[in-house]
Scaffold this motif. Structure first.
Motif, mmCIF file in Angstrom:
data_model
loop_
_atom_site.group_PDB
_atom_site.id
_atom_site.type_symbol
_atom_site.label_atom_id
_atom_site.label_comp_id
_atom_site.label_asym_id
_atom_site.label_seq_id
_atom_site.Cartn_x
_atom_site.Cartn_y
_atom_site.Cartn_z
ATOM 1 N N GLN A 207 0.816 -1.212 0.000
ATOM 2 C CA GLN A 207 0.000 0.000 0.000
ATOM 3 C C GLN A 207 0.853 1.267 0.000
ATOM 4 O O GLN A 207 0.698 2.175 0.825
ATOM 5 C CB GLN A 207 -0.963 -0.014 1.182
ATOM 6 C CG GLN A 207 -2.030 -1.085 1.097
ATOM 7 C CD GLN A 207 -3.017 -0.819 -0.039
ATOM 8 O OE1 GLN A 207 -3.999 -0.126 0.154
ATOM 9 N NE2 GLN A 207 -2.740 -1.352 -1.222
ATOM 10 N N VAL A 208 1.774 1.328 -0.933
ATOM 11 C CA VAL A 208 2.629 2.504 -1.097
ATOM 12 C C VAL A 208 1.773 3.677 -1.582
ATOM 13 O O VAL A 208 0.988 3.527 -2.522
ATOM 14 C CB VAL A 208 3.774 2.213 -2.079
ATOM 15 C CG1 VAL A 208 4.642 3.452 -2.266
ATOM 16 C CG2 VAL A 208 4.623 1.044 -1.579
ATOM 17 N N ALA B 36 9.357 -0.884 -0.534
ATOM 18 C CA ALA B 36 8.988 -0.939 0.877
ATOM 19 C C ALA B 36 10.132 -1.478 1.733
ATOM 20 O O ALA B 36 10.409 -0.960 2.826
ATOM 21 C CB ALA B 36 7.742 -1.808 1.057
ATOM 22 N N ALA B 37 10.817 -2.512 1.254
ATOM 23 C CA ALA B 37 11.925 -3.096 2.008
ATOM 24 C C ALA B 37 13.075 -2.104 2.150
ATOM 25 O O ALA B 37 13.680 -1.985 3.229
ATOM 26 C CB ALA B 37 12.408 -4.371 1.309
ATOM 27 N N LYS B 38 13.398 -1.399 1.079
ATOM 28 C CA LYS B 38 14.471 -0.400 1.130
ATOM 29 C C LYS B 38 14.132 0.700 2.128
ATOM 30 O O LYS B 38 14.982 1.133 2.926
ATOM 31 C CB LYS B 38 14.694 0.190 -0.262
ATOM 32 C CG LYS B 38 15.824 1.207 -0.357
ATOM 33 C CD LYS B 38 16.012 1.649 -1.804
ATOM 34 C CE LYS B 38 17.195 2.616 -1.933
ATOM 35 N NZ LYS B 38 16.918 3.905 -1.274
ATOM 36 N N LEU C 134 0.414 2.348 3.832
ATOM 37 C CA LEU C 134 1.644 2.901 4.357
ATOM 38 C C LEU C 134 2.180 4.039 3.516
ATOM 39 O O LEU C 134 1.727 4.305 2.419
ATOM 40 C CB LEU C 134 2.724 1.797 4.389
ATOM 41 C CG LEU C 134 2.405 0.618 5.289
ATOM 42 C CD1 LEU C 134 3.580 -0.330 5.264
ATOM 43 C CD2 LEU C 134 2.138 1.058 6.708
ATOM 44 N N LEU C 135 3.203 4.654 4.057
ATOM 45 C CA LEU C 135 4.013 5.598 3.328
ATOM 46 C C LEU C 135 3.264 6.838 2.899
ATOM 47 O O LEU C 135 3.505 7.412 1.846
ATOM 48 C CB LEU C 135 4.638 4.933 2.085
ATOM 49 C CG LEU C 135 5.441 3.664 2.377
ATOM 50 C CD1 LEU C 135 5.997 3.102 1.096
ATOM 51 C CD2 LEU C 135 6.566 3.937 3.346
ATOM 52 N N SER C 136 2.328 7.287 3.681
ATOM 53 C CA SER C 136 1.654 8.538 3.381
ATOM 54 C C SER C 136 2.283 9.648 4.200
ATOM 55 O O SER C 136 3.238 9.443 4.928
ATOM 56 C CB SER C 136 0.162 8.434 3.697
ATOM 57 O OG SER C 136 -0.020 8.231 5.062
#
Length: 235
Positions: free
Chosen positions: A112-113, A138-140, A227-229
């Motif tokens: 969910q980037v 996401a892993a990075k 994620l990543l918002s």
């Protein structure tokens, strides 16, 4: 949810129910495996524990398929409304149609980037929904947060938000999944400091496509919003 009393509304409800039932019955085993297959590769490349990546992915896009709780690759959350699709092409078309209609807060894929903040890091929406590139990104990002915060639990919390009340709420969903996958006991949730995001990423520029008419599968109750918002923007 508001019910429509019209025949069309009832028919739409029955079609959605039937599609969801077919999803559960047919299993789509191949699609159910692709996020974890991508996680194995990304875990090796960035030295992120597989269990951490699997737990985050399931927190974000998890669904039960044939009795197994797995991450679903063709998941999109648009302005808080989460949907799962039966194919990537359906998900891409739905994104493009929603974007052309004005939606901007959109999360994509296994992890969910968020497109608003990270879309320019990918070559296209197709690339952003690709399980390998979605998981690799996401892993990075998780590994960078691990170096910053010093442990994986804090990194996962910051991965969602750097505002403590949001990260702690997210970790409350993540930890039971992590424990189920690993069987390990964990320490108390760290308090994460709040920082302001410095960079604003450009949004997609492109033409709209017709919305896919394929199967849609609503997110399960209690699923993560993605994620990543923008830090502090998530509940």
């Amino acid at each position: 949810m508001q019910f429509c009393g019209s025949v069309a509304g009832i028919l739409s409800l029955l079609i959605t129910f039937s599609a969801t039932a077919a999803f559960a019955n047919n299993g789509h085993i191949k699609n159910a495996r692709v996020c974890d297959e991508a996680i194995i590769l990304a875990s090796q490349e960035f030295d992120v524990p597989k269990t951490v990546l699997k737990a985050v992915a399931r927190t974000e896009s998890g669904i039960t398929v044939d009795g197994s709780f797995v991450a679903w690759p063709w998941t999109i959350n648009i302005e808080g409304r989460g949907l799962r699709f039966s194919s990537k092409s359906e998900a891409v078309n739905y994104f493009l149609d929603s974007y052309s209609s004005g939606a901007r807060n959109i999360d994509l894929g296994c992890f969910q980037v968020n497109h608003r903040w990270h879309g320019d890091r990918f070559g296209s929406i197709d690339d952003m929904l690709n399980p390998k590139s979605n998981t690799r990104y996401a892993a990075k990002f998780l590994k960078e947060l691990y170096f910053e915060f010093g442990n994986w639990t804090a990194a996962v919390g910051a991965f969602h938000s750097r505002t403590a009340k949001f990260s702690e709420k997210y970790l409350a969903r993540y930890m039971p999944i992590y424990r189920d996958l690993s069987g390990e006991k964990t320490t108390n949730t760290p308090i994460l400091r709040t920082v302001e995001r410095q960079n604003q990423f450009p949004l997609l520029q492109g033409t709209s496509q017709s919305r896919s008419k394929g199967s849609l599968f609503p997110l399960a109750a209690g699923s993560g919003r993605g994620l990543l918002s923008s830090p502090g923007a998530r509940g």
